[in-house]
Design a protein around this motif. Structure first.
Motif, mmCIF file in Angstrom:
data_model
loop_
_atom_site.group_PDB
_atom_site.id
_atom_site.type_symbol
_atom_site.label_atom_id
_atom_site.label_comp_id
_atom_site.label_asym_id
_atom_site.label_seq_id
_atom_site.Cartn_x
_atom_site.Cartn_y
_atom_site.Cartn_z
ATOM 1 N N ARG A 101 0.774 -1.223 -0.173
ATOM 2 C CA ARG A 101 0.144 0.066 -0.076
ATOM 3 C C ARG A 101 0.993 1.327 -0.184
ATOM 4 O O ARG A 101 0.385 2.397 0.163
ATOM 5 C CB ARG A 101 -0.979 0.011 1.105
ATOM 6 C CG ARG A 101 -1.801 -1.444 1.274
ATOM 7 C CD ARG A 101 -3.267 -1.135 1.844
ATOM 8 N NE ARG A 101 -4.357 -0.724 1.312
ATOM 9 C CZ ARG A 101 -5.094 -1.462 0.660
ATOM 10 N NH1 ARG A 101 -5.099 -2.588 0.641
ATOM 11 N NH2 ARG A 101 -6.219 -0.783 0.045
ATOM 12 N N MET A 102 2.060 1.018 -0.353
ATOM 13 C CA MET A 102 3.118 2.185 -0.724
ATOM 14 C C MET A 102 3.524 2.177 -1.859
ATOM 15 O O MET A 102 3.863 0.926 -2.256
ATOM 16 C CB MET A 102 4.172 2.285 0.518
ATOM 17 C CG MET A 102 3.664 2.507 1.951
ATOM 18 S SD MET A 102 4.868 2.530 3.205
ATOM 19 C CE MET A 102 4.081 2.141 4.663
ATOM 20 N N HIS A 103 3.719 3.126 -2.865
ATOM 21 C CA HIS A 103 4.344 2.862 -4.182
ATOM 22 C C HIS A 103 3.680 1.927 -4.795
ATOM 23 O O HIS A 103 4.353 1.173 -5.463
ATOM 24 C CB HIS A 103 5.916 2.938 -3.972
ATOM 25 C CG HIS A 103 6.732 3.960 -3.435
ATOM 26 N ND1 HIS A 103 7.996 4.395 -3.665
ATOM 27 C CD2 HIS A 103 6.372 4.833 -2.532
ATOM 28 C CE1 HIS A 103 8.435 5.443 -3.347
ATOM 29 N NE2 HIS A 103 7.533 5.895 -2.403
ATOM 30 N N GLU A 104 2.542 2.026 -4.864
ATOM 31 C CA GLU A 104 1.590 0.930 -5.511
ATOM 32 C C GLU A 104 1.316 1.743 -6.764
ATOM 33 O O GLU A 104 0.327 1.905 -7.350
ATOM 34 C CB GLU A 104 0.288 0.727 -4.934
ATOM 35 C CG GLU A 104 0.587 0.086 -3.378
ATOM 36 C CD GLU A 104 0.866 -1.394 -3.634
ATOM 37 O OE1 GLU A 104 0.716 -1.973 -5.144
ATOM 38 O OE2 GLU A 104 0.845 -2.127 -2.755
ATOM 39 N N PHE A 105 2.427 1.942 -7.602
ATOM 40 C CA PHE A 105 2.337 2.523 -9.020
ATOM 41 C C PHE A 105 1.382 1.712 -9.916
ATOM 42 O O PHE A 105 0.532 2.384 -10.716
ATOM 43 C CB PHE A 105 3.908 2.576 -9.635
ATOM 44 C CG PHE A 105 4.648 3.236 -8.703
ATOM 45 C CD1 PHE A 105 4.732 4.576 -8.146
ATOM 46 C CD2 PHE A 105 6.220 2.618 -8.465
ATOM 47 C CE1 PHE A 105 5.527 5.153 -7.478
ATOM 48 C CE2 PHE A 105 7.009 3.499 -7.503
ATOM 49 C CZ PHE A 105 6.637 4.380 -6.916
ATOM 50 N N ASN A 106 1.694 0.425 -10.090
ATOM 51 C CA ASN A 106 0.563 -0.309 -10.987
ATOM 52 C C ASN A 106 -0.772 -0.081 -10.605
ATOM 53 O O ASN A 106 -1.728 0.120 -11.468
ATOM 54 C CB ASN A 106 1.048 -1.936 -10.845
ATOM 55 C CG ASN A 106 2.292 -2.016 -11.588
ATOM 56 O OD1 ASN A 106 2.849 -1.452 -12.749
ATOM 57 N ND2 ASN A 106 3.320 -2.777 -10.952
ATOM 58 N N ALA A 107 -0.912 -0.217 -9.434
ATOM 59 C CA ALA A 107 -2.450 -0.154 -8.775
ATOM 60 C C ALA A 107 -2.886 1.251 -9.076
ATOM 61 O O ALA A 107 -4.106 1.651 -9.488
ATOM 62 C CB ALA A 107 -2.736 -0.490 -7.582
ATOM 63 N N GLN A 125 -13.688 1.036 -1.692
ATOM 64 C CA GLN A 125 -12.675 0.563 -1.058
ATOM 65 C C GLN A 125 -12.117 -0.826 -1.871
ATOM 66 O O GLN A 125 -10.883 -1.242 -2.049
ATOM 67 C CB GLN A 125 -12.975 -0.326 0.220
ATOM 68 C CG GLN A 125 -11.828 -0.713 1.051
ATOM 69 C CD GLN A 125 -10.841 0.015 1.551
ATOM 70 O OE1 GLN A 125 -11.073 1.198 1.976
ATOM 71 N NE2 GLN A 125 -9.515 -0.225 1.035
ATOM 72 N N ASP A 126 -13.098 -1.480 -2.662
ATOM 73 C CA ASP A 126 -12.751 -2.450 -3.673
ATOM 74 C C ASP A 126 -11.842 -2.033 -4.938
ATOM 75 O O ASP A 126 -10.796 -2.463 -5.058
ATOM 76 C CB ASP A 126 -13.793 -3.080 -4.645
ATOM 77 C CG ASP A 126 -14.648 -3.999 -3.402
ATOM 78 O OD1 ASP A 126 -14.237 -4.339 -2.498
ATOM 79 O OD2 ASP A 126 -15.916 -4.270 -3.719
ATOM 80 N N ASP A 127 -12.220 -0.779 -5.257
ATOM 81 C CA ASP A 127 -11.276 0.034 -6.199
ATOM 82 C C ASP A 127 -9.811 0.087 -5.581
ATOM 83 O O ASP A 127 -8.861 0.016 -6.415
ATOM 84 C CB ASP A 127 -11.686 1.297 -6.567
ATOM 85 C CG ASP A 127 -12.787 1.286 -7.586
ATOM 86 O OD1 ASP A 127 -13.179 0.261 -8.133
ATOM 87 O OD2 ASP A 127 -13.738 2.140 -7.131
ATOM 88 N N LEU A 128 -9.840 0.609 -4.409
ATOM 89 C CA LEU A 128 -8.078 0.659 -3.727
ATOM 90 C C LEU A 128 -7.697 -0.684 -3.485
ATOM 91 O O LEU A 128 -6.308 -0.570 -3.527
ATOM 92 C CB LEU A 128 -8.619 1.355 -2.477
ATOM 93 C CG LEU A 128 -8.957 2.855 -2.411
ATOM 94 C CD1 LEU A 128 -9.415 3.541 -0.943
ATOM 95 C CD2 LEU A 128 -7.963 3.709 -3.073
ATOM 96 N N ASN A 129 -8.409 -1.660 -3.475
ATOM 97 C CA ASN A 129 -7.902 -3.077 -3.268
ATOM 98 C C ASN A 129 -7.278 -3.797 -4.440
ATOM 99 O O ASN A 129 -6.683 -4.763 -4.416
ATOM 100 C CB ASN A 129 -8.849 -3.921 -2.243
ATOM 101 C CG ASN A 129 -8.755 -3.196 -1.005
ATOM 102 O OD1 ASN A 129 -8.064 -2.554 -0.456
ATOM 103 N ND2 ASN A 129 -9.960 -3.978 -0.251
ATOM 104 N N ALA A 130 -7.752 -3.249 -5.657
ATOM 105 C CA ALA A 130 -7.683 -3.784 -6.823
ATOM 106 C C ALA A 130 -6.155 -3.744 -7.244
ATOM 107 O O ALA A 130 -5.565 -2.429 -7.229
ATOM 108 C CB ALA A 130 -8.561 -3.305 -7.864
ATOM 109 N N HIS A 131 -5.525 -4.590 -8.073
ATOM 110 C CA HIS A 131 -4.365 -4.637 -8.720
ATOM 111 C C HIS A 131 -3.171 -4.316 -7.850
ATOM 112 O O HIS A 131 -2.115 -3.782 -8.400
ATOM 113 C CB HIS A 131 -4.377 -3.417 -9.968
ATOM 114 C CG HIS A 131 -5.555 -3.529 -10.847
ATOM 115 N ND1 HIS A 131 -5.683 -4.649 -11.560
ATOM 116 C CD2 HIS A 131 -7.027 -2.807 -10.868
ATOM 117 C CE1 HIS A 131 -6.920 -4.525 -12.103
ATOM 118 N NE2 HIS A 131 -7.592 -3.454 -11.831
#
Length: 305
Positions: free
Chosen positions: A42-48, A295-301
Motif C-alpha cells: 500500500r506504498m508506492h503502488e504504482f501499478n494499482a 474500497q474495492d477499487d483501492l484494493n484492486a491490482h
C-alpha cells in the motif's frame, strides 16, 4: 455535371474545416507509465495507482488513457500520437527515463519539443542533476534533488487554491503523505508564486507552509535535518506545480502519492485527475473530473509484496 471553380474551392474549404473539426474533437491520448513494485504494501503502488486513475478518467470523453505497467514499455508504439506522458515510479539514478544511456532522455526530449505534455509523480520527480536535471527543468519546471529537497511525512493544509484549470472543483483539503518540498526549480525559484522565466510559465498548484517541526525533521531519507531547510522556516512550499513551456507543451510535478489509500480522498484524486486532463490540452470540466472510488477499487491490482 460541371462544377465551377469557385464552388469547388468552397467545397474544398468546407471539407478541410470539417476534417479539422473532427480531429479537434477526437480524444487526446494520455499514457500513464507505472514503475516496478517497491516499498511495503500500500506504498508506492504504482501499478494499482495508474489503473485506478485510468478508471477514474473513463467517463472523460476528451481523453483516452493507455496504461503501461512495470516500467518502460516493451513496445514503444504505445507512445505514438500521445498528447501527454506521465511517469509514476521510483526515480533517482534508477529512473526509467535515464536508463539506456541518453536514448530515453532524448526520446522524451523529442516529445517535449513537439508539444507533448510531460508529468511526473511522487518519487518520479527525482533525478540525479547531472543525469537529467536540465531536462526536467525544461519539461516540468523542476525536480527533487537529493540533499537539497527533503521528504518528510506530514499533513499539509492546502487552504488557498489558485484559479487554474487543475484546481477546478477542488476544495481545500489536508492529507498525510510523504510530501516532498524545496524542489530544485528552474532559475532557483522558490516555487510558491506564479512566475515566468525564458518563456516558461510556472504556476504553483498545491502550496502549504511546513511547520517548524516538519522542517526540523526527521525526513524519510536521509533523516536530516538540513540547515538550509530549517533556515527557510515560515516559507510556503509547492507540492504540485504546473508549467506551460515555450514549445507549446505543458508539464506538471506532483510530490504526493506515497500512500496508495490517499487516492480514496476525493480532492487529492481530483487535483491529479484534473492535472492529467490539462496536461493533454483537453478542457478540464468546469467542476473538475468527477469520479468515485470504493474500497474495492483501492484494493484492486495491488502488487504482491
Amino acid at each position: 455535371m460541371r462544377i465551377c471553380t469557385s464552388t469547388f474551392a468552397l467545397l474544398t474549404i468546407l471539407l478541410l474545416v470539417a476534417v479539422a473539426g473532427a480531429q479537434g474533437d477526437s480524444p487526446k491520448k494520455l499514457v500513464l507509465i507505472a514503475g516496478k513494485p517497491s516499498h511495503p504494501p500500500r506504498m508506492h503502488e504504482f501499478n494499482a495507482g495508474v489503473q485506478l486513475l485510468a478508471k477514474s478518467l473513463a467517463d472523460v470523453p476528451s481523453v483516452k488513457t493507455e496504461v503501461v505497467l512495470n516500467g518502460w514499455p516493451k513496445d514503444e508504439k504505445v507512445f505514438d500520437d500521445a498528447a501527454a506522458v506521465v511517469f509514476y515510479m521510483d526515480g533517482g539514478g534508477g529512473h526509467e527515463a535515464v536508463k539506456e544511456g541518453r536514448r530515453r532522455l532524448e526520446m522524451i526530449d523529442g516529445w517535449a519539443k513537439r508539444g507533448v505534455g510531460i508529468g511526473c509523480m511522487h518519487y518520479g520527480v527525482e533525478v540525479v542533476p547531472d543525469q537529467a536535471g536540465a531536462e526536467f527543468k525544461r519539461w516540468i519546471g523542476g525536480h527533487y534533488e537529493h540533499m537539497h529537497s527533503c521528504n518528510p511525512i506530514w499533513e499539509p493544509k492546502f487552504n488557498d487554491l489558485l484559479d487554474h484549470p487543475i484546481t477546478r472543483g477542488v476544495k481545500p483539503f489536508a492529507i498525510k503523505d510523504e510530501w516532498y518540498f524545496n524542489m530544485r526549480f528552474v532559475a532557483d525559484l522558490d516555487g510558491n508564486k506564479v512566475a515566468e522565466k525564458d518563456g516558461l510559465k510556472f504556476t504553483p498548484i498545491l502550496v502549504a507552509s511546513p511547520s517548524d517541526d516538519v522542517r526540523d525533521g526527521p525526513y524519510v531519507y536521509p533523516k536530516g535535518p538540513y540547515p538550509h531547510i530549517q533556515a527557510a522556516k515560515g516559507r510556503a512550499e509547492a507540492m504540485m506545480w504546473a508549467v506551460e513551456r515555450p514549445d507549446g507543451g505543458r508539464g506538471f510535478g506532483f510530490t504526493g502519492g506515497h500512500f496508495h489509500d490517499n487516492w480514496g480522498n476525493d480532492n487529492f484524486r481530483k487535483v491529479v485527475l484534473n492535472g492529467l486532463v490539462w496536461l493533454t490540452k483537453a478542457e478540464v470540466p468546469a467542476a473538475g473530473v468527477e469520479s468515485k472510488v470504493s474500497q474495492d477499487d483501492l484494493n484492486a491490482h495491488l502488487d504482491p509484496k
